[in-house]
Design a protein around this motif. Structure first.
Motif, PDB file in Angstrom:
ATOM      1  N   ALA A  57       0.849  -1.222   0.019  1.00 40.05           N
ATOM      2  CA  ALA A  57      -0.028  -0.029   0.104  1.00 40.05           C
ATOM      3  C   ALA A  57       0.894   1.080  -0.259  1.00 40.05           C
ATOM      4  N   ALA A  58       1.824   1.143   0.851  1.00 34.97           N
ATOM      5  CA  ALA A  58       2.682   2.231   0.760  1.00 34.97           C
ATOM      6  C   ALA A  58       3.544   2.736  -0.556  1.00 34.97           C
ATOM      7  N   TRP A 145      10.041   3.987 -22.162  1.00 33.28           N
ATOM      8  CA  TRP A 145       9.842   3.116 -20.944  1.00 33.28           C
ATOM      9  C   TRP A 145       9.218   3.627 -19.974  1.00 33.28           C
ATOM     10  N   ASP A 146       8.033   3.249 -19.692  1.00 31.07           N
ATOM     11  CA  ASP A 146       6.998   3.643 -18.676  1.00 31.07           C
ATOM     12  C   ASP A 146       7.080   2.812 -17.475  1.00 31.07           C
ATOM     13  N   PRO A 147       7.363   3.451 -16.511  1.00 29.92           N
ATOM     14  CA  PRO A 147       7.326   2.922 -15.023  1.00 29.92           C
ATOM     15  C   PRO A 147       6.068   1.902 -14.636  1.00 29.92           C
ATOM     16  N   ALA A 148       6.566   0.793 -14.418  1.00 34.73           N
ATOM     17  CA  ALA A 148       5.471  -0.466 -14.437  1.00 34.73           C
ATOM     18  C   ALA A 148       4.598  -0.223 -13.002  1.00 34.73           C
ATOM     19  N   GLY A 149       5.249   0.057 -11.991  1.00 37.58           N
ATOM     20  CA  GLY A 149       4.318   0.357 -10.715  1.00 37.58           C
ATOM     21  C   GLY A 149       5.361  -0.334  -9.472  1.00 37.58           C
ATOM     22  N   PRO A 150       4.680  -0.794  -8.357  1.00 40.81           N
ATOM     23  CA  PRO A 150       5.099  -1.243  -7.206  1.00 40.81           C
ATOM     24  C   PRO A 150       6.037  -2.663  -7.791  1.00 40.81           C
ATOM     25  N   SER A 151       7.168  -2.847  -7.240  1.00 37.19           N
ATOM     26  CA  SER A 151       7.824  -4.084  -7.506  1.00 37.19           C
ATOM     27  C   SER A 151       8.154  -4.765  -6.079  1.00 37.19           C
ATOM     28  N   VAL A 152       8.064  -6.043  -6.093  1.00 35.28           N
ATOM     29  CA  VAL A 152       8.570  -6.769  -4.911  1.00 35.28           C
ATOM     30  C   VAL A 152       9.904  -7.558  -5.533  1.00 35.28           C
ATOM     31  N   LEU A 153      10.848  -7.276  -4.534  1.00 41.69           N
ATOM     32  CA  LEU A 153      12.275  -7.745  -4.905  1.00 41.69           C
ATOM     33  C   LEU A 153      12.553  -8.752  -3.727  1.00 41.69           C
ATOM     34  N   ASP A 226      -1.765  -5.940  -6.444  1.00 37.68           N
ATOM     35  CA  ASP A 226      -1.238  -4.467  -6.798  1.00 37.68           C
ATOM     36  C   ASP A 226       0.189  -4.409  -7.183  1.00 37.68           C
ATOM     37  N   VAL A 227       0.901  -5.465  -7.062  1.00 35.72           N
ATOM     38  CA  VAL A 227       2.289  -5.698  -7.472  1.00 35.72           C
ATOM     39  C   VAL A 227       2.427  -5.840  -8.939  1.00 35.72           C
ATOM     40  N   ARG A 228       3.235  -5.151  -9.550  1.00 33.56           N
ATOM     41  CA  ARG A 228       3.372  -5.206 -11.053  1.00 33.56           C
ATOM     42  C   ARG A 228       4.638  -5.862 -11.567  1.00 33.56           C
ATOM     43  N   ARG A 229       5.781  -6.210 -10.546  1.00 36.86           N
ATOM     44  CA  ARG A 229       6.874  -6.951 -11.146  1.00 36.86           C
ATOM     45  C   ARG A 229       7.318  -7.550  -9.807  1.00 36.86           C
ATOM     46  N   ILE A 230       7.976  -8.615 -10.117  1.00 33.79           N
ATOM     47  CA  ILE A 230       8.476  -9.499  -9.186  1.00 33.79           C
ATOM     48  C   ILE A 230       9.867 -10.050  -9.708  1.00 33.79           C
ATOM     49  N   SER A 231      11.023  -9.754  -8.839  1.00 34.04           N
ATOM     50  CA  SER A 231      12.312 -10.252  -9.285  1.00 34.04           C
ATOM     51  C   SER A 231      12.893 -10.935  -8.055  1.00 34.04           C
ATOM     52  N   PHE A 232      13.126 -12.216  -8.269  1.00 40.45           N
ATOM     53  CA  PHE A 232      13.563 -13.071  -7.164  1.00 40.45           C
ATOM     54  C   PHE A 232      14.966 -13.813  -7.653  1.00 40.45           C
ATOM     55  N   THR A 233      15.977 -13.942  -6.724  1.00 36.70           N
ATOM     56  CA  THR A 233      16.884 -14.775  -7.132  1.00 36.70           C
ATOM     57  C   THR A 233      17.110 -15.784  -5.715  1.00 36.70           C
TER      58      THR A 233
END
Length: 487
Positions: A57-58, A145-153, A226-233
């Motif tokens: 939300a933040a 390149w348009d910003p996608a939104g909140p991203s979870v890393l 509401d998450v628009r991208r997820i990057s995981f290692t």
């Protein structure tokens, strides 16, 4: 100091989450333990779905303003973050060594300066990011390149801050807001990064840090609509779980996963160089996803290669990673040590021979190990161990070398030692890998694509590839002479 502050080697670290520009405590905690000696560092706020929702939300609330911030201003703030990292290299280094057991000298000289470089590189790349306009039957095509939104890393424990900022820096540069979930075995420098970013002027909510277990807070983050991208290692099993969690929202994923990379040594290679490359695979106690853990050596030089390798490996010093002379530190956690030893003992029981090592040294350290007499279809050859355990097999022809190199489900990296440029070109063209090193190892440039093939990952990051992932890439087509003259 407060009840939520730890003192780690003289450095104050807040144990709470960082959400919406303020510290937030959880009702429960988890215990952070140092791999150096098994001592308890302290209790860390243990996030739940509640904290995950608050962080997203933040990030969502902060996104419109950050996305609208000019490229120049975003770049300026990222450079300010890099300045903050550089001012605190010593503090970041000692805290991370305490937390994950990697060598203090490596943190001081290479890893933490690279953290600062991550921010500077993507700040500068942002300012030159462009695609030349092109024409289609008189119409103008313009790529943006348009910003996608909140991203979870979600980041791993083996190089916590460096790998976190490898994701955080391009995501922020792209205009996205971020929720960072560090690994529970090494959470401390992510908390320090939140402080540094705030001091650099990053607006509240643009970077959020939530600590805890994947099953409790990670799932809530990756399944959030509401998450628009997820990057995981991390590991393949965890990646499958994240992919399932994200599928309901069709959230785009970037996954950098495990490896079982080969080191191919041909008879014409400089054997001293090949041995140096081989011994380097013990770096970070073998806890490197890119490590070439499978030695494939041409039969005619295998005996000599092995002799020189054993001699070189014997010169390594294993012990306290805070000491300047230490070459190999501890493994991250007793659970990981048990996993490593189980792999080795099963291999030995199946007929493998330990040329060196093959056993624990104590509850924190595993002896550098090289196993021979291993079958290609054996577990020790096919599965990622993620510890100081290497295998050696031989080949007689170039075709056999390529076949063995490609015969796993992974495809993250490969290393090749040969003096024949034509052979190098032939072999590298056939190797299944995201990165191939020829007569070198671990030379990384942020403008290069990085990622894995097969079960080693999905997608590529680095340079423009990072912006391609963290943005919605748009093409605008404009007709010629379509404007009214308003004089």
């Amino acid at each position: 100091m407060t009840e939520h502050t730890l003192t780690v080697a003289g450095v104050a670290v807040d144990t709470r989450h960082w959400i919406g520009g303020r510290r937030v405590a959880s009702a429960e905690t988890f215990t952070d333990v140092s791999p150096i000696d098994g001592s308890v560092i302290g209790e860390i706020s243990r996030g739940t779905a509640l904290e995950a929702a608050a962080a997203v939300a933040a990030a969502k609330a902060a996104f419109p303003a950050w996305a609208a911030t000019s490229r120049a201003e975003r770049a300026r703030i990222l450079h300010a973050v890099a300045d903050g990292v550089e001012k605190r290299i010593e503090e970041l280094s000692i805290v991370e060594t305490t937390d994950n057991g990697a060598l203090l000298r490596s943190h001081r000289r290479g890893v933490m300066p690279r953290v600062a470089h991550n921010f500077r590189f993507f700040a500068d790349w942002l300012l030159k990011l462009e695609h030349e306009d092109f024409e289609t039957r008189g119409h103008t095509n313009h790529v943006s390149w348009d910003p996608a939104g909140p991203s979870v890393l979600i980041t791993p424990w083996n190089a916590p801050l460096m790998l976190a900022t490898w994701k955080v820096a391009p995501a922020l540069a792209a205009g996205n807001t971020v929720v960072l979930k560090p690994a529970e075995w090494s959470p401390l420098t992510a908390s320090l990064l939140a402080d540094i970013a705030a001091e650099a002027g990053l607006p509240a909510g643009v970077l959020n840090v939530v600590q805890g277990y994947g099953s409790e807070v990670g799932d809530a983050l990756t399944s959030h609509p509401d998450v628009r991208r997820i990057s995981f290692t991390g590991s393949v099993p965890t990646a499958r779980r994240i992919a399932e969690s994200a599928a309901g929202n069709l959230t785009p994923l970037s996954l950098e996963l495990g490896g079982k990379s080969p080191l191919l040594v041909f008879a014409d290679a400089d054997l001293d160089l090949a041995v140096d490359l081989a011994v380097e695979q013990y770096d970070n106690a073998g806890q490197v996803c890119l490590a070439a853990t499978r030695f494939l050596v041409e039969e005619s030089v295998a005996e000599e290669f092995t002799r020189r390798f054993v001699e070189k490996a014997a010169t390594l010093t294993q012990g306290d990673p805070r000491h300047e002379t230490t070459d190999i530190g501890p493994n991250i956690h007793p659970r990981q040590l048990e996993k490593i030893d189980a792999f080795v003992q099963r291999a030995l029981a199946a007929g493998a021979r330990a040329v060196i090592g093959g056993h624990r040294k104590d509850t924190q350290y595993y002896a550098p190990t090289l196993l021979t007499d291993v079958a290609q279809d054996s577990e020790i050859v096919q599965e990622e161990v993620f510890g100081p355990v290497l295998t050696l097999q031989t080949f007689s022809t170039e075709e056999e070398a390529v076949r063995l190199a490609n015969d796993t489900r992974f495809g993250l990296a490969a290393t090749l030692a040969t003096a024949d440029a034509e052979r190098a070109e032939r072999v590298t063209a056939q190797l299944v890998a995201g990165t191939v090193w020829v007569n070198c190892f671990f030379v990384r440039d942020l403008q290069a694509p990085f990622g894995g093939s097969r079960h080693s990952g999905v997608g590529r990051e680095g340079g423009t590839w990072s912006f391609d992932f963290y943005c919605d890439v748009k093409n605008t087509v404009t007709a010629p002479n379509g404007w009214k003259n308003h004089g």
